[in-house]
Design a protein around this motif. Structure first.
Motif, PDB file in Angstrom:
ATOM      1  N   ASN A 136       0.998  -1.122   0.098  1.00  0.00           N
ATOM      2  CA  ASN A 136       0.020   0.085   0.007  1.00  0.00           C
ATOM      3  C   ASN A 136       0.871   1.142   0.047  1.00  0.00           C
ATOM      4  N   CYS A 137       2.205   1.181   0.259  1.00  0.00           N
ATOM      5  CA  CYS A 137       2.930   2.263   0.088  1.00  0.00           C
ATOM      6  C   CYS A 137       2.674   3.089  -1.133  1.00  0.00           C
ATOM      7  N   ALA A 138       2.353   4.316  -1.084  1.00  0.00           N
ATOM      8  CA  ALA A 138       2.071   5.281  -2.126  1.00  0.00           C
ATOM      9  C   ALA A 138       3.335   5.910  -2.705  1.00  0.00           C
ATOM     10  N   ARG A 139       4.459   5.704  -1.970  1.00  0.00           N
ATOM     11  CA  ARG A 139       5.668   6.560  -2.463  1.00  0.00           C
ATOM     12  C   ARG A 139       5.438   8.252  -2.298  1.00  0.00           C
ATOM     13  N   CYS A 140       4.537   8.492  -1.306  1.00  0.00           N
ATOM     14  CA  CYS A 140       4.436   9.903  -1.451  1.00  0.00           C
ATOM     15  C   CYS A 140       5.522  10.708  -0.460  1.00  0.00           C
ATOM     16  N   SER A 141       6.541   9.954   0.361  1.00  0.00           N
ATOM     17  CA  SER A 141       7.599  10.277   0.853  1.00  0.00           C
ATOM     18  C   SER A 141       7.398  11.041   1.966  1.00  0.00           C
TER      19      SER A 141
ATOM     20  N   GLN B 219       9.865   4.190   2.752  1.00  0.00           N
ATOM     21  CA  GLN B 219       9.229   4.158   1.350  1.00  0.00           C
ATOM     22  C   GLN B 219       9.991   2.705   0.622  1.00  0.00           C
TER      23      GLN B 219
END
Lengths: 417, 527
Positions: free
Chosen positions: A28-33, A66
């Motif tokens: 589910n990690c969205a790589r939004c940082s 991330q």
């Protein structure tokens, strides 16, 4: 797809009500940082805007929360094998397990990325992927029951001459657990002595295990050694039960975290208090009165295990921790002025010592501590106060010419009585 | 992928010679960390980079680009986060530039601009600017995003009603062209002049950075820019309360005043915004659809879906105009604008939202539009969202563009998750143009979901082409596939690309696919 009242809703129940699932979290990690930075609402300067020590020191994304989610997912799915990546152990172990990423991620997502990292470490150890740099410490733990590379026989020295019940022979309501660091670090040991004395003076029925005390197992667990946690938890629970204790008090935030959050699953039913809770309570009840003025400007460092990690995750709820109690204590000491650093409470910067980093990566460990000392210096404070011996030791070892004083909060209290 | 072959080893060694071993990696585990992103369009991000390089300066970047030209390997750049698909590794020997060491920030408060390198976030710029009574725009992706990237690509910002499309705020630019030359634009072209001015010399090369998506690194790597700052009438530190994720921000009432009022139709709401723009009042102006309220407000999956299925926001903020009046000059300005606004609301038939709705929204989310937008919460719903229509056009065209997006949504719902007909209309430049956006939630689960998104994306692009809607999906699609629908722009872009990037090393799959054009004979040889 679930249709409800004409609405198209997620078919996977996880997306409607969160529950723990390793792969779903990693996926589910969205790589939004968001995990790399202090909560955007709280950024007060460009200089102190980062929250992840690992990301700041090692730079490549794999050394951030991330990136670790991506690598975990690849391992879980089998698209990456252990033998494919010489850097694999470093990716998971060059992390202080401070939980800064985890708290920031929870600001925007229903996720427990720190738990993913923890579970991956446990999996690595289970699969025999051991970090060689951890092996001496683990060998010593197994032989000598401590994380300090010291002989077990020296464990009770910190309490020499202290008139307190020996719970290997007597019984008491409250057991004070000194922990490895206070037990073996002669500079810090006085804090444990003071803590015990404070509680005795307040009329608390307290005792210690002395030389028979054993490690909490929490740090070993965070290095991935689940078996050591179970072993030490069972040992400690049995010893406390035999001593008739109802409450466990410690001045170490690592031990506190282990006792409060890891031990219940292994059978513990003890009330667990950190010394700051006890002292705060004593001050409020009028049982601890300050008689001296301490003219000092201080800043307070939230130990990770006492702050944001002292938190049982409920999606959407505030990331609670023992933030107020130490600040209440500091503010109640006559003459002491508290000035806050930029990164505090749930978005505090780590001291660097956690997660097996101190044992394996001294340069990274020192960098993290020095970054915090610089932040403390920027407040104008003369002293950096904390409530954990690992933090205190790390700061003391990383002063690097800085004139900043470093105190455990118990030492500060002692100066005022 | 030829990981480990002689050419790979040679490139790695040369990169190490430029940057040092600690700033170059080719470990497969480390590469995994650069393999996915928010949309997780796996068909776009399936490739893995062979190298990641961490330059510290413009000169380092120049050396890498020269190396890439010598050994003919692709290079792309990616800073803080979200859209990795725009530089997917679809060719061998691909080197990603991760600019984490290029993180310098300087604020010139006297001349009201900030000089930023690629790895400086908006939150960092804002924090430093606010201390000096200044502010820059807030990216809608959240202010953990790169300020430089946001200003030169996409350029969508939460206060663009007042501060304009982000690219307009770009002053001096330092730019490593794909052929390895360093270009300095605006006043920066004069070594003594600094960053204060954007245009020239000669034809303004900043035009290549503008348009809907910038050039995605296909025309080189921007290593430093100056961005214009605006007066900030608020406190030097954003006032916050609470612990994440339950945060609150209350701004001084005298200089910040929100109004939320609804209309029976979206058309009427748009007309009201046009009137507000004409009056040149306010610091922020939006018409957010109900799902956006839910997205940015909800703190958990459960809260999100229970609130959405209760129709709370749908009942209370449908066709809702949200404006924040700012006292740039003084509190008296707010008092004056307050009167003007009330008259507009009165004349256009707006109806204020209930106070309970106002209190639920403003301190917890609306005020955060100055700093962060909570944009990343959009990924919570089902693990992902997708932008169907994002277009910068006029307020007049808003409804038409929105309807085009809704047709696609209706066709793919389910599996697209429930969201009503989202209609975000955000007037830019005091309403002279507008961002029109249709985003929808999707359940990011597996390849089936990916395939649905893929079909939807292709369908959407096809419709946008038929209707000549230059959406961001169109702009992020290589021009060789879309240019014919837009006055053969691909031929112009191909000419520019060939001139600046003769070896086609700069993010070669994006902006324009020169290899595909050469194969089809559209562009060959030196033509």
């Amino acid at each position: 797809m679930v249709m409800e009242k004409g609405k198209s809703l997620p078919k996977d129940p996880w997306h409607r009500k969160y529950y723990w699932d390793l792969r779903k979290n990693a996926w589910n990690c969205a790589r939004c940082s968001v995990c790399k930075w202090v909560d955007s609402w709280e950024v007060k300067s460009a200089r102190f805007a980062k929250i992840c020590p690992s990301s700041l020191f090692y730079l490549f994304d794999a050394y951030s929360c991330q990136g670790r989610m991506d690598v975990a997912l690849a391992l879980i799915d089998g698209t990456l094998k252990y033998e494919d990546s010489p850097a694999l152990l470093d990716i998971f172990y060059k992390c202080n397990m401070c939980g800064g990423c985890d708290a920031m991620c929870k600001r925007v997502q229903d996720m427990e990325p720190l738990r993913v990292i923890q579970e991956m470490r446990t999996r690595l150890v289970g699969d025999g992927q051991l970090l060689p740099l951890h092996m001496p410490v683990m060998d010593n733990l197994r032989k000598e029951d401590n994380m300090m590379m010291k002989p077990k026989a020296e464990r009770g020295k910190w309490a020499k001459g202290l008139k307190v019940k020996d719970l290997t022979r007597e019984k008491a309501e409250v057991v004070f657990h000194a922990g490895c660091n206070f037990s073996f670090d002669e500079t810090l040991g006085k804090t444990a002595r003071t803590a015990v004395t404070l509680l005795q003076n307040a009329g608390v029925d307290i005792g210690i295990m002395g030389k028979d005390e054993a490690c909490c197992g929490c740090r070993a667990y965070e290095m991935g050694y689940q078996g050591e946690l179970t072993k030490y938890a069972e040992n400690n629970i049995e010893a406390w039960t035999n001593a008739g204790a109802k409450t466990v008090v410690t001045a170490c935030s690592d031990c506190y975290y282990g006792f409060k959050h890891l031990y219940p699953a292994l059978g513990s039913k003890f009330e667990v208090l950190h010394i700051v809770e006890f002292i705060d309570r004593l001050i409020k009840e009028g049982k601890l009165k300050f008689t001296k003025t301490v003219p000092l400007t201080v800043t307070y460092h939230d130990p990770c295990h006492l702050g944001r990690r002292d938190h049982v995750y409920v999606p959407g709820e505030a990331i609670m921790g023992l933030y107020d109690q130490p600040r209440n204590i500091i503010k109640s000491i006559p003459g002491v002025e508290l000035v806050e650093m930029e990164r505090i409470k749930e978005y505090a910067w780590c001291c660097g010592a956690g997660g097996g980093v101190k044992e394996a990566y001294p340069d990274f460990n020192a960098f993290t501590a020095q970054e915090r000392i610089e932040e403390a210096t920027a407040t104008g404070a003369a002293a950096l106060v904390t409530a954990c011996p690992w933090c205190e030791r790390n700061f003391l070892d990383s002063l690097n010419g800085s004139k900043m004083k470093v105190y455990d909060i118990v030492e500060l209290v002692q100066q005022a009585i | 992928m030829p990981f480990g072959d002689d050419k790979h080893k040679l490139i790695y060694k040369e990169l190490v010679d430029i940057l040092g071993p600690e700033y170059v990696c080719d470990d497969r585990g480390l590469m995994e960390a650069y393999s996915r992103e928010s949309q997780s369009l796996s068909f776009l991000t399936r490739g893995r980079y062979e190298f990641v390089a961490l330059p510290a300066s413009t000169e380092d970047v120049q050396q890498i680009i020269r190396l890439a030209n010598r050994y003919k390997f692709p290079v792309s750049v990616f800073s803080t986060g979200l859209l990795m698909a725009i530089c997917s590794a679809v060719k061998p020997y691909w080197c990603l530039i991760d600019p984490k060491r290029m993180n310098r920030l300087h604020i010139d408060d006297e001349n009201m601009y900030a000089i930023v390198e690629p790895y400086v976030t908006h939150a960092q710029v804002q924090a430093e600017a606010m201390k000096r009574g200044l502010i820059n725009g807030t990216p809608e992706a959240g202010s953990q995003s790169s300020s430089l990237a946001n200003n030169i690509a996409f350029g969508l910002q939460g206060i663009a009603y007042r501060s304009g499309f982000a690219a307009r705020n770009v002053l001096g630019v330092e730019w490593v062209l794909p052929n390895g030359e360093i270009l300095r634009t605006g006043s920066l072209a004069n070594p003594e002049a600094g960053y204060f001015w954007g245009e020239g010399p000669g034809p303004d090369a900043r035009g290549l950075l503008r348009a809907a998506t910038g050039h995605l690194g296909a025309l080189g790597i921007i290593t430093r820019i100056a961005v214009k700052l605006y007066p900030w009438p608020g406190p030097p530190v954003l006032p916050t309360e609470g612990l994440a994720p339950v945060k609150k921000c209350e701004l001084p009432e005298g200089t910040f005043k929100w109004y939320l009022f609804t209309y029976p139709t979206l058309g009427e709401a748009i007309e009201a915004m046009r009137e507000i723009g004409k009056s040149e009042i306010g610091g922020m102006l939006h018409c957010w659809p109900p799902i956006y309220y839910n997205w940015w407000w909800a703190k958990s999956f459960e809260e999100y879906w229970s609130t959405w299925t209760s129709d709370y926001w749908q009942r209370n903020v449908n066709n809702c105009v949200a404006i924040c009046l700012w006292g740039f000059a003084s509190e008296k300005q707010v008092e004056y604008e307050d009167k003007v606004l009330k008259q507009i609301i009165d004349e256009t038939g707006g109806k204020p939202v209930p106070d309970e709705v106002y209190q639920r929204w403003v301190p917890y989310t609306a005020n955060n539009w100055l700093r962060d937008t909570n944009g990343c919460r959009m990924m919570r719903t089902g693990g992902g969202y997708f932008m169907q229509v994002v277009i910068t056009d006029s307020l007049d065209d808003a409804l038409g563009s929105l309807e085009s997006g809704w047709e696609i949504l209706d066709k793919y719902t389910p599996p697209v998750l429930d969201c009503g007909h989202p209609a975000w209309v955000h007037p830019y430049d005091l309403g002279h143009n507008a961002l029109i956006e249709v985003d929808f939630p999707r359940q990011k689960t597996d390849e089936d979901d990916m395939n649905t998104v893929r079909l939807l994306l292709a369908d959407g692009i096809k419709r946008n082409l038929q209707q000549r809607i230059a959406s961001h999906a169109i702009a992020a699609t290589p021009y060789n596939l879309t240019g014919r629908a837009f006055a053969n722009i691909h031929l112009i872009v191909a000419g520019i690309k060939k001139a600046l990037d003769p070896n086609n090393i700069a993010n070669p799959s994006r902006l324009i696919d020169m290899d595909a054009m050469a194969k089809t004979g559209v562009i060959t040889g030196n033509k």
